[in-house]
Design a protein around this motif. Structure first.
Motif, PDB file in Angstrom:
ATOM      1  N   GLU A 178     -14.132  17.329  -0.334  1.00  0.00           N
ATOM      2  CA  GLU A 178     -15.337  17.663  -1.203  1.00  0.00           C
ATOM      3  C   GLU A 178     -16.477  16.702  -1.001  1.00  0.00           C
ATOM      4  OE1 GLU A 178     -15.279  20.107  -3.611  1.00  0.00           O
ATOM      5  OE2 GLU A 178     -13.415  20.742  -2.858  1.00  0.00           O
ATOM      6  N   ARG A 179     -16.416  15.945   0.166  1.00  0.00           N
ATOM      7  CA  ARG A 179     -17.582  14.977   0.440  1.00  0.00           C
ATOM      8  C   ARG A 179     -17.833  13.930  -0.483  1.00  0.00           C
ATOM      9  NH1 ARG A 179     -22.007  18.861   3.546  1.00  0.00           N
ATOM     10  NH2 ARG A 179     -20.462  19.782   5.279  1.00  0.00           N
ATOM     11  N   ILE A 180     -16.727  13.593  -1.175  1.00  0.00           N
ATOM     12  CA  ILE A 180     -16.865  12.347  -1.971  1.00  0.00           C
ATOM     13  C   ILE A 180     -15.727  11.405  -1.541  1.00  0.00           C
ATOM     14  CG2 ILE A 180     -16.754  11.713  -4.561  1.00  0.00           C
ATOM     15  CD1 ILE A 180     -16.797  14.501  -5.242  1.00  0.00           C
ATOM     16  N   PRO A 181     -16.064  10.735  -0.494  1.00  0.00           N
ATOM     17  CA  PRO A 181     -15.051   9.851   0.042  1.00  0.00           C
ATOM     18  C   PRO A 181     -15.149   8.566  -0.530  1.00  0.00           C
ATOM     19  CG  PRO A 181     -17.146   9.672   1.240  1.00  0.00           C
ATOM     20  CD  PRO A 181     -17.270  10.818   0.121  1.00  0.00           C
ATOM     21  N   GLU A 182     -14.082   7.724  -0.423  1.00  0.00           N
ATOM     22  CA  GLU A 182     -13.738   6.586  -0.896  1.00  0.00           C
ATOM     23  C   GLU A 182     -14.526   5.620  -0.331  1.00  0.00           C
ATOM     24  OE1 GLU A 182      -9.958   3.309  -1.517  1.00  0.00           O
ATOM     25  OE2 GLU A 182      -9.878   5.061  -0.399  1.00  0.00           O
ATOM     26  N   PHE A 183     -14.987   4.375  -1.234  1.00  0.00           N
ATOM     27  CA  PHE A 183     -16.111   3.604  -0.824  1.00  0.00           C
ATOM     28  C   PHE A 183     -15.492   2.750   0.493  1.00  0.00           C
ATOM     29  CE2 PHE A 183     -18.119  -0.568  -0.688  1.00  0.00           C
ATOM     30  CZ  PHE A 183     -19.626  -0.146  -0.936  1.00  0.00           C
ATOM     31  N   ALA A 184     -16.112   2.549   1.512  1.00  0.00           N
ATOM     32  CA  ALA A 184     -15.277   2.097   2.541  1.00  0.00           C
ATOM     33  C   ALA A 184     -15.598   0.708   2.698  1.00  0.00           C
ATOM     34  CB  ALA A 184     -16.077   2.629   4.093  1.00  0.00           C
ATOM     35  N   LEU A 185     -14.124  -0.189   2.729  1.00  0.00           N
ATOM     36  CA  LEU A 185     -14.274  -1.396   2.852  1.00  0.00           C
ATOM     37  C   LEU A 185     -13.815  -1.887   4.048  1.00  0.00           C
ATOM     38  CD1 LEU A 185     -12.857  -1.998  -0.686  1.00  0.00           C
ATOM     39  CD2 LEU A 185     -15.158  -2.469   0.055  1.00  0.00           C
ATOM     40  N   PRO A 186     -14.107  -2.979   4.700  1.00  0.00           N
ATOM     41  CA  PRO A 186     -13.600  -3.602   5.790  1.00  0.00           C
ATOM     42  C   PRO A 186     -12.035  -3.484   6.027  1.00  0.00           C
ATOM     43  CG  PRO A 186     -14.451  -5.349   4.532  1.00  0.00           C
ATOM     44  CD  PRO A 186     -14.879  -4.126   3.939  1.00  0.00           C
ATOM     45  N   ALA A 187     -11.555  -3.322   7.202  1.00  0.00           N
ATOM     46  CA  ALA A 187     -10.017  -3.062   7.508  1.00  0.00           C
ATOM     47  C   ALA A 187      -9.294  -4.421   6.972  1.00  0.00           C
ATOM     48  CB  ALA A 187      -9.886  -2.984   8.994  1.00  0.00           C
ATOM     49  N   TYR A 188      -9.775  -5.475   6.941  1.00  0.00           N
ATOM     50  CA  TYR A 188      -9.074  -6.765   6.604  1.00  0.00           C
ATOM     51  C   TYR A 188      -8.703  -6.811   4.898  1.00  0.00           C
ATOM     52  CZ  TYR A 188     -13.479  -9.110   5.298  1.00  0.00           C
ATOM     53  OH  TYR A 188     -14.818  -9.447   5.069  1.00  0.00           O
ATOM     54  N   LEU A 189      -9.400  -5.760   4.253  1.00  0.00           N
ATOM     55  CA  LEU A 189      -9.287  -5.634   2.821  1.00  0.00           C
ATOM     56  C   LEU A 189      -8.397  -4.366   2.633  1.00  0.00           C
ATOM     57  CD1 LEU A 189     -13.124  -6.326   1.682  1.00  0.00           C
ATOM     58  CD2 LEU A 189     -11.256  -7.781   1.495  1.00  0.00           C
ATOM     59  N   GLU A 190      -7.798  -3.776   3.366  1.00  0.00           N
ATOM     60  CA  GLU A 190      -7.220  -2.600   2.966  1.00  0.00           C
ATOM     61  C   GLU A 190      -5.852  -2.918   2.485  1.00  0.00           C
ATOM     62  OE1 GLU A 190      -6.631  -0.289   6.527  1.00  0.00           O
ATOM     63  OE2 GLU A 190      -8.724   0.396   6.791  1.00  0.00           O
ATOM     64  N   GLU A 191      -5.311  -4.128   2.717  1.00  0.00           N
ATOM     65  CA  GLU A 191      -3.775  -4.308   2.475  1.00  0.00           C
ATOM     66  C   GLU A 191      -3.886  -5.343   1.118  1.00  0.00           C
ATOM     67  OE1 GLU A 191      -1.261  -2.879   3.574  1.00  0.00           O
ATOM     68  OE2 GLU A 191      -2.341  -1.785   4.980  1.00  0.00           O
ATOM     69  N   VAL A 192      -5.127  -5.728   0.950  1.00  0.00           N
ATOM     70  CA  VAL A 192      -5.250  -6.775  -0.172  1.00  0.00           C
ATOM     71  C   VAL A 192      -5.453  -5.904  -1.459  1.00  0.00           C
ATOM     72  CG1 VAL A 192      -6.793  -8.145  -1.237  1.00  0.00           C
ATOM     73  CG2 VAL A 192      -6.556  -8.406   1.421  1.00  0.00           C
ATOM     74  N   PRO A 193      -4.454  -6.484  -2.595  1.00  0.00           N
ATOM     75  CA  PRO A 193      -4.767  -5.587  -3.851  1.00  0.00           C
ATOM     76  C   PRO A 193      -5.994  -5.663  -4.278  1.00  0.00           C
ATOM     77  CG  PRO A 193      -2.849  -7.363  -3.718  1.00  0.00           C
ATOM     78  CD  PRO A 193      -3.642  -7.701  -2.394  1.00  0.00           C
ATOM     79  N   PHE A 194      -6.498  -4.473  -5.116  1.00  0.00           N
ATOM     80  CA  PHE A 194      -7.643  -4.154  -5.513  1.00  0.00           C
ATOM     81  C   PHE A 194      -8.493  -5.347  -6.384  1.00  0.00           C
ATOM     82  CE2 PHE A 194     -11.367  -1.850  -7.080  1.00  0.00           C
ATOM     83  CZ  PHE A 194     -11.666  -1.004  -6.017  1.00  0.00           C
ATOM     84  N   ASN A 195      -7.673  -5.925  -7.258  1.00  0.00           N
ATOM     85  CA  ASN A 195      -8.113  -6.892  -8.220  1.00  0.00           C
ATOM     86  C   ASN A 195      -8.428  -8.270  -7.374  1.00  0.00           C
ATOM     87  OD1 ASN A 195      -5.499  -7.207  -7.927  1.00  0.00           O
ATOM     88  ND2 ASN A 195      -4.946  -7.610 -10.100  1.00  0.00           N
ATOM     89  N   GLU A 196      -7.877  -8.162  -6.188  1.00  0.00           N
ATOM     90  CA  GLU A 196      -8.280  -9.701  -5.362  1.00  0.00           C
ATOM     91  C   GLU A 196      -9.222  -9.392  -4.390  1.00  0.00           C
ATOM     92  OE1 GLU A 196      -4.491 -10.966  -3.819  1.00  0.00           O
ATOM     93  OE2 GLU A 196      -3.502 -10.790  -5.595  1.00  0.00           O
ATOM     94  N   LYS A 197      -9.771  -8.330  -4.174  1.00  0.00           N
ATOM     95  CA  LYS A 197     -10.584  -7.801  -3.055  1.00  0.00           C
ATOM     96  C   LYS A 197     -11.829  -8.718  -3.002  1.00  0.00           C
ATOM     97  CE  LYS A 197      -9.218  -3.215  -2.025  1.00  0.00           C
ATOM     98  NZ  LYS A 197      -8.388  -3.261  -0.860  1.00  0.00           N
ATOM     99  N   ALA A 198     -12.507  -8.764  -4.326  1.00  0.00           N
ATOM    100  CA  ALA A 198     -13.602  -9.474  -4.853  1.00  0.00           C
ATOM    101  C   ALA A 198     -13.563 -11.096  -4.222  1.00  0.00           C
ATOM    102  CB  ALA A 198     -14.136  -9.328  -6.134  1.00  0.00           C
ATOM    103  N   GLU A 199     -12.377 -11.531  -4.620  1.00  0.00           N
ATOM    104  CA  GLU A 199     -12.254 -12.966  -4.109  1.00  0.00           C
ATOM    105  C   GLU A 199     -12.213 -13.269  -2.727  1.00  0.00           C
ATOM    106  OE1 GLU A 199      -8.803 -16.570  -4.826  1.00  0.00           O
ATOM    107  OE2 GLU A 199      -8.867 -14.562  -6.214  1.00  0.00           O
ATOM    108  N   VAL A 200     -11.523 -12.222  -1.937  1.00  0.00           N
ATOM    109  CA  VAL A 200     -11.596 -12.323  -0.585  1.00  0.00           C
ATOM    110  C   VAL A 200     -12.886 -12.090   0.036  1.00  0.00           C
ATOM    111  CG1 VAL A 200     -10.696 -11.576   1.521  1.00  0.00           C
ATOM    112  CG2 VAL A 200      -9.051 -11.474  -0.539  1.00  0.00           C
ATOM    113  N   VAL A 201     -13.827 -11.208  -0.428  1.00  0.00           N
ATOM    114  CA  VAL A 201     -15.095 -10.972  -0.021  1.00  0.00           C
ATOM    115  C   VAL A 201     -15.987 -12.138  -0.162  1.00  0.00           C
ATOM    116  CG1 VAL A 201     -17.405  -9.631  -0.570  1.00  0.00           C
ATOM    117  CG2 VAL A 201     -15.066  -8.472  -0.212  1.00  0.00           C
TER     118      VAL A 201
END
Length: 634
Positions: free
Chosen positions: A209-232
């Motif tokens: 439907e052309r509403i893709p997920e916000f693309a984050l870098p590959a090293y963040l894919e396995e990181v839990p969502f609530n920890e992504k901001a800290e890694v970034v």
């Protein structure tokens, strides 16, 4: 004025050619002439040839050009900071520089690439960081459950939220949760929460439907969502530290090596300029011969300097400029300090020929006069004088603005003089409050005298232009053209006097000799100039009538000042009246600067310079210390 030039021949032993060229380059007064002229033929054409470039000289030139290119490349990688001057002899340091430059360039380019990559990743991280900061509070509002999957979405169209809700409800059968918030730079972010088993088909459907997920870098894919901001944030700190380290590396390298590379590059440019000029130099078996142009007042100092430097081995001889060479003589302008600022206007025109005139002195004399005649207000002149002083003293490091300020200051002085003659200070304010009275005439009422005054100035200006045209044609030995311009001058002068006899109280008997003179001049014009000559005569008359704009534009300024004072008096409140007066007078001053400037320049460029000025001159470009060519400055 146009600097007087001399044709120069310099002769010396072949073995000291480059030393002589280096000395001439340092003096910056000689433009080498590339073409063989009569001087060569007089010496015996068979004995002279252009300086031949042997294999060694060609190899040297290729080496220098390659080294110059490499140094310019490494300098483009380094920060351009102020550094001390190198005390090393650049010629002696050239070989060492040639050995180092490749290794230094590779190191600097590698550091530059690493810095660019860090900056690029930082820019991407800043976008991720902004997204995660916006969506982070939404994650905290969702109940903690290991079976949940978070899908972050950037929604550019607010209308897509409804489409997203329908799609999620259909695929998850209501087993989802959507929250939205605004991004700092605009737009929306959405957090879609569902179970892990439903997340995969939902993501696939969103892409369709052309509403893709916000693309984050590959090293963040396995990181839990609530920890992504800290890694970034952690990665961002690392990149900032790395970027600072790389900048300090380049800065330290620049402080150490930049003085040497700049010094060697300046020497290379000068040496290559001399090598390239060798194609314009001639030789016999034992001597070199350089032909060129030099300001006449520099011939004796140059001859003395070369004699002292090379122990009378070099001879500087001044040659006669032949008539057919006049168009080839290069042109340089040099004017006294009070005239020089008006070169700002002269440079708007093509360079005059050497046999013509420098337009700058004429602009310096007549432009402020016309400006003052048009604006002619003591109050406005005083304000413009203050603005001019601010420009001159406030912008000393910017010659262009400073020269504009000097021109404005001279024009302001003329404006004050004519304001005193007209009895004007902010319109009729000077009459009512300061008791000023017109010494010449009141411009608001004396329209006819003002028109005659403007036309009289036009007559003088146009006749001066025609006379200068006659002198110019005589100097160039163009007899026919000189006669045509002289007859045109006489005819215009007689026409003006004839018209004046109908206005001024002079004897009617004066008309007869004027008519007789016209009767002789016009047929002669037809004979010498053809049928277009009388049309050219009418053009001169039209040029004179154009000077009526001095009266018309000036009258506009006077009436606007009058309106400003009248409206201020009708305001009924002192503060409001002062505000109205200030605004309207300020607007009038702005018009009073631009309108006189434009119309005064037009009267010069079209009505005046067209009578005598010849364009198409060659710019004087001598060997110069920093470039090997450029504009000669006195």
């Amino acid at each position: 004025m146009i600097v007087r030039m001399s044709k120069i021949e310099i002769v010396g032993p072949k073995e000291i050619l480059y030393e002589v060229l280096t000395t001439l380059r340092a003096l910056g007064v000689l433009q080498i002439e590339a073409q063989v002229r009569e001087s060569l033929q007089a010496r015996g054409e068979g004995l002279l040839k252009t300086l031949q470039i042997d294999k060694q000289a060609l190899s040297e030139r290729l080496f220098l050009e390659e080294l110059q290119e490499k140094i310019e490349s490494i300098l483009s990688c380094l920060p351009q900071i102020p550094v001390r001057e190198s005390y090393l002899n650049p010629e002696a340091a050239m070989e060492a520089t040639a050995e180092l430059v490749d290794r230094h360039t590779a190191a600097c380019e590698e550091t530059g690439r690493a810095k660019t990559a860090a900056a690029k990743e930082l820019a991407e991280l800043e976008r991720f960081r902004t997204f995660l900061q916006a969506i982070g509070p939404l994650v905290g509002q969702v109940r903690a459950d290991s079976d949940l999957e978070f899908i972050g979405l950037e929604v550019k169209d607010p209308g897509a939220v409804e489409q997203l809700t329908i799609l999620a409800h259909r695929l998850t059968r209501g087993n989802y949760e959507i929250q939205t918030t605004s991004m700092p730079e605009g737009g929306l972010v959405a957090l879609l929460t569902t179970s892990r088993e439903l997340a995969k088909p939902l993501k696939k459907a969103l892409q369709g439907e052309r509403i893709p997920e916000f693309a984050l870098p590959a090293y963040l894919e396995e990181v839990p969502f609530n920890e992504k901001a800290e890694v970034v944030e952690s990665r961002r700190r690392e990149l900032l530290a790395e970027q600072k380290r790389l900048e300090e590396t380049l800065l330290g390298f620049a402080r150490r090596w930049l003085p040497l590379y700049r010094s060697v590059l300046d020497w290379l440019r000068g040496r290559l300029a001399l090598v390239r000029q060798s194609a314009s130099i001639y030789q016999t078996e034992l001597c070199f011969i350089v032909f060129g142009w030099m300001p006449t007042d520099q011939v004796v100092p140059t001859r003395r300097h070369l004699a002292d430097t090379f122990a009378d081995q070099v001879v500087v001889e001044e040659k006669e400029i032949l008539e057919q060479e006049l168009e080839q003589v290069p042109v340089a302008l040099k004017n006294p300090p009070w005239i020089a600022p008006f070169e700002l206007f002269a440079r708007l025109l093509p360079l005059p020929r050497y046999s013509s005139y420098d337009p700058t002195p004429f602009l310096a004399i007549f432009f402020p006069l016309f400006f003052g005649m048009i604006l002619g207000d003591l109050g406005y002149g005083a304000l413009l004088g203050l603005i001019a002083a601010a420009l001159v003293f406030g912008f000393r490091q910017r010659p262009l603005v400073g020269n504009a300020g000097k021109i404005l200051g001279i024009c302001a002085a003329y404006t004050c003089v004519f304001g005193w003659l007209y009895g004007e200070c902010f319109g009729e304010f000077g009459h009512h409050v300061l008791g000023m009275e017109p010494i010449c005439f009141d411009r608001r009422t004396a329209l006819e005298p003002m028109l005659y005054f403007a036309l009289s100035v036009g007559v003088c200006h146009v006749l001066l232009g025609l006379l200068l045209g006659v002198i110019s044609a005589v100097r160039q030995k163009k007899t026919r053209e000189a006669m045509i311009k002289l007859l045109s001058t006489v005819a215009v002068f007689c026409l003006v006097l004839l018209l004046a006899t109908f206005i001024l109280p002079v004897p009617v008997l004066l008309r007869r000799p004027l008519l007789v003179t016209l009767g002789i001049a016009v047929p002669l014009l037809l004979i010498l100039g053809g049928i277009l000559a009388p049309l050219e005569l009418l053009k001169h008359v039209g040029n004179i009538i154009s000077y009526a704009r001095i009266m018309a534009v000036g009258l506009t300024s006077v009436l606007l000042a009058h309106v400003a004072n009248e409206l201020a008096g009708l305001a009924g409140n002192i503060l409001v009246g002062m505000l109205v007066a200030v605004l309207l007078h300020a607007f009038n001053i702005v018009l009073g600067v631009f309108a006189p400037t434009i119309h005064s320049l037009r009267l010069h460029y079209v009505e005046f310079f067209s009578k005598f000025l010849e364009h198409g001159g060659r710019k004087f470009e001598p060997l110069e210390k920093n470039h090997g060519g450029g504009s000669w400055k006195a």
